[in-house]
Enzyme design. Structure first.
Site, PDB file in Angstrom:
ATOM      1  N   ASP A   1      42.028  44.500  46.594  1.00 54.97           N
ATOM      2  CA  ASP A   1      40.824  45.303  46.757  1.00 54.97           C
ATOM      3  C   ASP A   1      41.115  46.597  47.517  1.00 54.97           C
ATOM      4  O   ASP A   1      41.922  46.600  48.447  1.00 54.97           O
ATOM      5  CB  ASP A   1      39.770  44.480  47.502  1.00 54.97           C
ATOM      6  CG  ASP A   1      38.374  45.038  47.317  1.00 54.97           C
ATOM      7  OD1 ASP A   1      38.173  45.858  46.406  1.00 54.97           O
ATOM      8  OD2 ASP A   1      37.488  44.644  48.091  1.00 54.97           O
TER       9      ASP A   1
ATOM     10  N   ASN B   1      41.387  49.921  45.869  1.00 54.28           N
ATOM     11  CA  ASN B   1      42.049  51.007  45.116  1.00 54.28           C
ATOM     12  C   ASN B   1      41.244  52.300  45.112  1.00 54.28           C
ATOM     13  O   ASN B   1      41.789  53.393  45.292  1.00 54.28           O
ATOM     14  CB  ASN B   1      42.261  50.580  43.657  1.00 54.28           C
ATOM     15  CG  ASN B   1      43.317  49.503  43.516  1.00 54.28           C
ATOM     16  OD1 ASN B   1      44.071  49.260  44.452  1.00 54.28           O
ATOM     17  ND2 ASN B   1      43.364  48.871  42.370  1.00 54.28           N
TER      18      ASN B   1
ATOM     19  N   HIS C   1      43.749  52.905  40.937  1.00 50.93           N
ATOM     20  CA  HIS C   1      44.212  51.705  40.221  1.00 50.93           C
ATOM     21  C   HIS C   1      45.686  51.847  39.820  1.00 50.93           C
ATOM     22  O   HIS C   1      46.459  50.891  39.855  1.00 50.93           O
ATOM     23  CB  HIS C   1      43.353  51.444  38.990  1.00 50.93           C
ATOM     24  CG  HIS C   1      41.917  51.140  39.315  1.00 50.93           C
ATOM     25  ND1 HIS C   1      41.546  50.212  40.266  1.00 50.93           N
ATOM     26  CD2 HIS C   1      40.747  51.644  38.827  1.00 50.93           C
ATOM     27  CE1 HIS C   1      40.219  50.151  40.336  1.00 50.93           C
ATOM     28  NE2 HIS C   1      39.713  51.014  39.478  1.00 50.93           N
TER      29      HIS C   1
ATOM     30  N   LEU D   1      59.764  33.033  40.026  1.00 48.53           N
ATOM     31  CA  LEU D   1      58.369  33.202  40.429  1.00 48.53           C
ATOM     32  C   LEU D   1      57.423  32.955  39.255  1.00 48.53           C
ATOM     33  O   LEU D   1      57.640  33.466  38.154  1.00 48.53           O
ATOM     34  CB  LEU D   1      58.155  34.634  40.941  1.00 48.53           C
ATOM     35  CG  LEU D   1      56.710  35.017  41.273  1.00 48.53           C
ATOM     36  CD1 LEU D   1      56.237  34.316  42.537  1.00 48.53           C
ATOM     37  CD2 LEU D   1      56.578  36.537  41.423  1.00 48.53           C
TER      38      LEU D   1
END
Ligand code: IPE
Ligand code: MG
Length: 221
Positions: free
Chosen positions: A2, A4, A19, A113
């Protein structure tokens, strides 16, 4: 992820360019945590409520998601990352669904990952869809009411193949979960930082993990 647009506003840049900057932050973080041996990272990229943003922003984000997934796929695959998506992916644009399917297939055997991108994700939507699935099983006689337990419910969620998160990091300072992993977060440790997402460096991630490491987790004891 959160903050951007606030990041861009603070710099007098076009809001949506925040973004783009957020993508850079994510790339750096993924490299960092993959090298550190983290097993699972799930990032909240677009909520089922984010459709309420302007058409311009929604279009911008959809184009960005498609571009990032296609541009980054080779490198992610080379780095042994397994890419998956959680959310109501059937409600995403068809071209994106194709890119996602390619990415899932190409990385499905990777053992490094596991990176989940939450797109068109909302916990309440996820739970409603799980309840529909269970009701359908019930109607078909595949399960009995007494079979409905926590395990069965978890097996109907988008996260069915994933462990619950140990740590949830929220950037941008808001003290709320915003419909994210409500079921899965039952015993997650929460870490909120006022830093805006584009400012969330690998060093800041390490700080969160260091704090997490000294938390006492009691699991109701
Ligand atoms: C990114 O931050 C989250 C997305 C939905 C892509 P925001 O767009 O919410 O930025 P702020 O919170 O308005 O600064
Ligand atoms: Mg926001």
């Amino acid at each position: 992820m959160d903050g951007n647009r606030r990041w861009a506003d603070n710099r007098g840049l076009p809001r949506l360019s925040g973004h783009q900057e957020g993508v850079k932050t994510l790339k750096n973080l993924v490299k960092h945590v993959a090298a550190a041996g983290l097993k699972y990272l799930t990032v909240y990229a677009f909520s089922s409520e984010n459709w309420n943003r302007s058409n311009e922003e929604v279009d911008y984000l959809m184009r960005l998601f498609g571009k990032v997934v296609t541009d980054e796929l080779d490198e992610l695959a080379q780095n042994n990352v397994r890419l998956r998506f959680i959310g109501d992916i059937a409600g995403m644009p068809a071209d994106l669904q194709n890119y996602f399917a390619t990415a899932i297939e190409k990385t499905k055997d990777n053992k490094g990952l596991s990176l989940q991108v939450a797109l068109n994700y909302g916990s309440r939507l996820e739970l409603a869809q799980a309840m529909q699935a269970i009701a359908a099983d019930l109607q078909a006689g595949k399960v009995a009411i007494s079979d409905i337990d926590e395990q069965l419910i978890a097996s109907k969620l988008y996260t069915r193949e994933l462990p619950d998160p140990d740590l949830i990091i929220r950037t941008g300072g808001e003290m709320r979960l915003s419909n994210y992993l409500l079921w899965q977060a039952a015993y997650s440790e929460l870490y909120v930082t006022p830093l805006l997402w584009p400012d969330f460096t690998p060093e800041e991630y390490d700080k969160a993990v260091t704090e997490f490491a000294v938390r006492e987790r009691r699991w109701g004891l």
